[in-house]
Write an enzyme that holds these catalytic residues in place. Structure first.
Site, PDB file in Angstrom:
ATOM      1  CG  ASN A  94      -2.298   0.614   0.885  1.00  0.00           C
ATOM      2  OD1 ASN A  94      -2.362   1.629   0.205  1.00  0.00           O
ATOM      3  ND2 ASN A  94      -3.374   0.019   1.386  1.00  0.00           N
ATOM      4  CG  HIS A 124      23.203   4.910  11.802  1.00  0.00           C
ATOM      5  ND1 HIS A 124      23.833   5.260  10.632  1.00  0.00           N
ATOM      6  CD2 HIS A 124      21.871   4.993  11.552  1.00  0.00           C
ATOM      7  CE1 HIS A 124      22.929   5.541   9.721  1.00  0.00           C
ATOM      8  NE2 HIS A 124      21.727   5.394  10.240  1.00  0.00           N
ATOM      9  N   GLY A 151      -1.053  -1.291   9.005  1.00  0.00           N
ATOM     10  CA  GLY A 151      -0.595   0.039   8.650  1.00  0.00           C
ATOM     11  C   GLY A 151       0.442   0.595   9.608  1.00  0.00           C
ATOM     12  CB  ALA A 169      -2.128  -1.057  12.699  1.00  0.00           C
ATOM     13  NE  ARG A 175      13.023  -9.563  20.710  1.00  0.00           N
ATOM     14  CZ  ARG A 175      13.413  -9.758  21.965  1.00  0.00           C
ATOM     15  NH1 ARG A 175      13.172 -10.919  22.549  1.00  0.00           N
ATOM     16  NH2 ARG A 175      14.027  -8.801  22.628  1.00  0.00           N
ATOM     17  NE  ARG A 192      -5.790 -14.677  18.699  1.00  0.00           N
ATOM     18  CZ  ARG A 192      -6.258 -15.177  17.547  1.00  0.00           C
ATOM     19  NH1 ARG A 192      -5.914 -16.417  17.186  1.00  0.00           N
ATOM     20  NH2 ARG A 192      -7.062 -14.464  16.771  1.00  0.00           N
TER      21      ARG A 192
END
Length: 209
Positions: A94, A124, A151, A169, A175, A192
């Site tokens: 999107n 960095h 999103g 979202a 990780r 879950r």
């Protein structure tokens, strides 16, 4: 890094980057040219007539190392290089994605990516002196098949998201996420497993009708 060392490293930065080592991202002429070219292509892509789907796809196919059949990418799109991006078949990205592809960003088949997604391969130094010298390194990001990313999700360097997982979202994925789970939050954590009970039922479909 002194001036002599910086000059000696010119042209080697891409090799160091691709080896996942620290490199000078800000002063290497080859990398600067490549980023400028990618910026020009993104500008062209983002300015295309919305009805010219073939033209946009042709441009993306030229910039990406792989663009699968039926993949859709909506503008605006931003990348650092483009050639480190692989997008699989039937994937939908999107609006407003930023693929910071210093290292490979591999997006599998039938992946849904919500608006405003940031995939950042660059990191960095924590130490000020080295950070101010422009040093960084890039670690790959992998999104396996059938993943759904909500999103405004941020995905950080070195992360793999396993097949079929769903990322809520506004999550920040720091990780790896295993396959077949729902994960949300900042930092993103597994909530879950996804089970057959999550499939829409016939009754739900009748109610919505």
């Amino acid at each position: 890094m002194c001036d002599d060392e910086r000059l000696a490293s010119m042209g080697n930065a891409r090799r160091l980057r691709d080896q996942k080592r620290w490199y000078d991202a800000n002063f290497d002429e080859e990398l600067l040219r490549e980023r400028a070219q990618a910026e020009r292509i993104c500008h062209q892509f983002n300015a295309f007539d919305p009805g010219d789907e073939e033209g946009r796809r042709t441009l993306l196919a030229h910039m990406f190392s792989e663009l699968g059949e039926g993949a859709t990418v909506l503008p605006p799109l931003y990348v650092d290089y483009g050639y480190n991006c692989r997008v699989g078949e039937g994937t939908f990205i999107n609006r407003g994605a930023y693929l910071m592809d210093g290292a490979p960003i591999t997006i599998g088949d039938h992946v849904f990516i919500g608006p405003g997604c940031g995939m950042y391969t660059a990191e960095h130094p924590l130490t000020v002196e080295e950070r101010n010298q422009g040093l960084e390194r890039a670690l790959p990001i992998t999104i396996e098949d059938d993943v759904w990313i909500g999103g405004n999700v941020v995905i950080l360097p070195g992360v793999t998201i396993g097949r079929g997982s769903v990322i809520g979202a506004h999550s920040t994925v720091t990780r790896d996420v295993p396959a077949g789970v729902v994960a949300v939050g900042s930092p993103c954590r597994v909530v879950r497993a996804i089970t057959p009970d999550d499939a829409p039922s016939d009754k739900e479909a009748e109610d919505e009708a």
